[in-house]
Design an enzyme around this catalytic site. Structure first.
Site, mmCIF file in Angstrom:
data_model
loop_
_atom_site.group_PDB
_atom_site.id
_atom_site.type_symbol
_atom_site.label_atom_id
_atom_site.label_comp_id
_atom_site.label_asym_id
_atom_site.label_seq_id
_atom_site.Cartn_x
_atom_site.Cartn_y
_atom_site.Cartn_z
ATOM 1 N N ARG A 1 -0.470 -26.500 12.850
ATOM 2 C CA ARG A 1 -0.571 -26.555 11.529
ATOM 3 C C ARG A 1 0.471 -25.710 10.832
ATOM 4 O O ARG A 1 0.625 -24.710 10.450
ATOM 5 C CB ARG A 1 -1.977 -25.782 11.196
ATOM 6 C CG ARG A 1 -2.437 -25.759 9.888
ATOM 7 C CD ARG A 1 -3.950 -25.089 9.697
ATOM 8 N NE ARG A 1 -4.093 -24.671 8.435
ATOM 9 C CZ ARG A 1 -3.952 -23.720 7.587
ATOM 10 N NH1 ARG A 1 -2.946 -22.827 8.076
ATOM 11 N NH2 ARG A 1 -4.257 -23.605 6.492
ATOM 12 N N SER B 1 -12.225 -31.507 8.778
ATOM 13 C CA SER B 1 -12.991 -30.490 8.265
ATOM 14 C C SER B 1 -14.231 -30.628 7.470
ATOM 15 O O SER B 1 -14.043 -31.578 6.796
ATOM 16 C CB SER B 1 -12.168 -29.690 7.453
ATOM 17 O OG SER B 1 -10.747 -29.041 8.198
ATOM 18 N N LYS C 1 -5.690 -18.870 5.771
ATOM 19 C CA LYS C 1 -5.643 -20.127 4.892
ATOM 20 C C LYS C 1 -5.772 -19.507 3.556
ATOM 21 O O LYS C 1 -6.456 -18.692 2.934
ATOM 22 C CB LYS C 1 -6.833 -20.845 5.134
ATOM 23 C CG LYS C 1 -7.147 -22.139 4.547
ATOM 24 C CD LYS C 1 -8.270 -23.034 5.156
ATOM 25 C CE LYS C 1 -8.586 -24.100 4.068
ATOM 26 N NZ LYS C 1 -7.596 -25.175 4.207
HETATM 27 N N1 TZP Z 1 -9.665 -23.344 8.050
HETATM 28 C C1 TZP Z 1 -10.829 -22.630 7.646
HETATM 29 S S1 TZP Z 1 -10.306 -20.954 8.019
HETATM 30 C C2 TZP Z 1 -8.962 -21.229 8.450
HETATM 31 C C3 TZP Z 1 -8.691 -22.657 8.553
HETATM 32 C C4 TZP Z 1 -7.188 -23.254 8.920
HETATM 33 C C5 TZP Z 1 -7.926 -20.054 8.827
HETATM 34 C C6 TZP Z 1 -8.362 -19.744 10.603
HETATM 35 O O1 TZP Z 1 -7.595 -18.752 10.883
HETATM 36 P P1 TZP Z 1 -8.075 -17.069 11.447
HETATM 37 O O2 TZP Z 1 -6.749 -16.367 11.462
HETATM 38 O O3 TZP Z 1 -8.619 -17.522 12.879
HETATM 39 O O4 TZP Z 1 -9.162 -16.590 10.660
#
Ligand code: TZP
Ligand code: MG
Length: 217
Positions: free
Chosen positions: A41, A114, A143
């Site tokens: 990502r 998603s 995010k």
């Molecule tokens: N989509 C929803 S939350 C997120 C993404 C890509 C981030 C998740 O990262 P982390 O550090 O595990 O909270």
């Protein structure tokens, strides 16, 4: 590589913006620890934008994944997924339409989508998704445009609504959350910072895997 739901057990997601050393190193350690799937990502501030560099990175990380028998998934970038020979593509609701994504990658690649609501989950199924990502479960700093927290209750609600597609839970997840998340009806967890920010990505990944195995018993 064909999709099987157990591949969702410990889904590690990362880009170079999430790490302070070579991503390859972190991925190798996480793979030794026992991650079951990886998603590149490369997104947000600090991420690589040049196409040639993105491709070189993808090829390098795909090779690591395949050494460990793990599917290599690319976030959002269908051209990069195809050019790198990735095992799959993951798209969000703001990215290209899931049905378009499916027609571009064909039937043999893995498609993740998603989904925030049961309606989005149903649409993802119609569009040909193999699995959906549901979250954020908890507060996240990984995010930039994360939506409001939904918690594991959202997964329970989706299951009550008859959604049977494999689910990976995402957002702020730590190993101690795994039991609750699996009980809510998810197949596994997706994590960024719990692995990228860990002193030992290997130990962090192993801790997630151990919790998943405990939850399955
Ligand atoms: N989509 C929803 S939350 C997120 C993404 C890509 C981030 C998740 O990262 P982390 O550090 O595990 O909270
Ligand atoms: Mg996306």
């Amino acid at each position: 590589m064909k999709f099987t739901p157990p591949q969702l057990s410990v889904y590690f997601i990362a880009g170079t913006q999430d790490v302070s050393r070579p991503l390859r190193e972190v991925l190798v350690e996480a793979a030794i620890g026992g991650i079951t799937m990886f998603q590149l990502r490369e997104k947000g501030s600090g991420s690589i934008q040049e196409e040639d560099k993105r491709l070189a990175l993808a090829l390098e990380l795909k090779q690591v994944c395949h050494e460990y028998g793990i599917p290599f998934i690319v976030n959002d970038d269908v051209e990069l997924a195809l050019a790198s020979g990735a095992d799959g593509l993951h798209v969000g609701q703001e990215d290209l339409q899931a049905a378009d994504a499916r027609s571009k990658i064909g039937s043999s690649l893995i498609l993740g989508v998603s989904a925030y609501t049961s309606e989005e989950a149903e649409q993802a199924v119609r569009d040909g998704a193999d699995y959906i990502g549901v979250g954020p479960m908890y507060a996240t700093r990984s995010k930039e445009d994360a939506k409001a927290v939904v918690g594991p209750e959202r997964i329970e609600e989706m299951r009550r609504n008859g959604i049977t597609i494999p689910i990976t839970a995402i957002g702020g997840i730590a190993a101690e959350h795994v039991k609750t998340i699996i009980s809510s009806g998810a197949e596994g967890v997706s994590v960024i910072s719990a692995i990228t920010a860990a002193e030992s990505p290997e130990k962090a990944a192993a801790a997630f895997l151990a919790e998943i195995q405990k939850a399955a018993m």
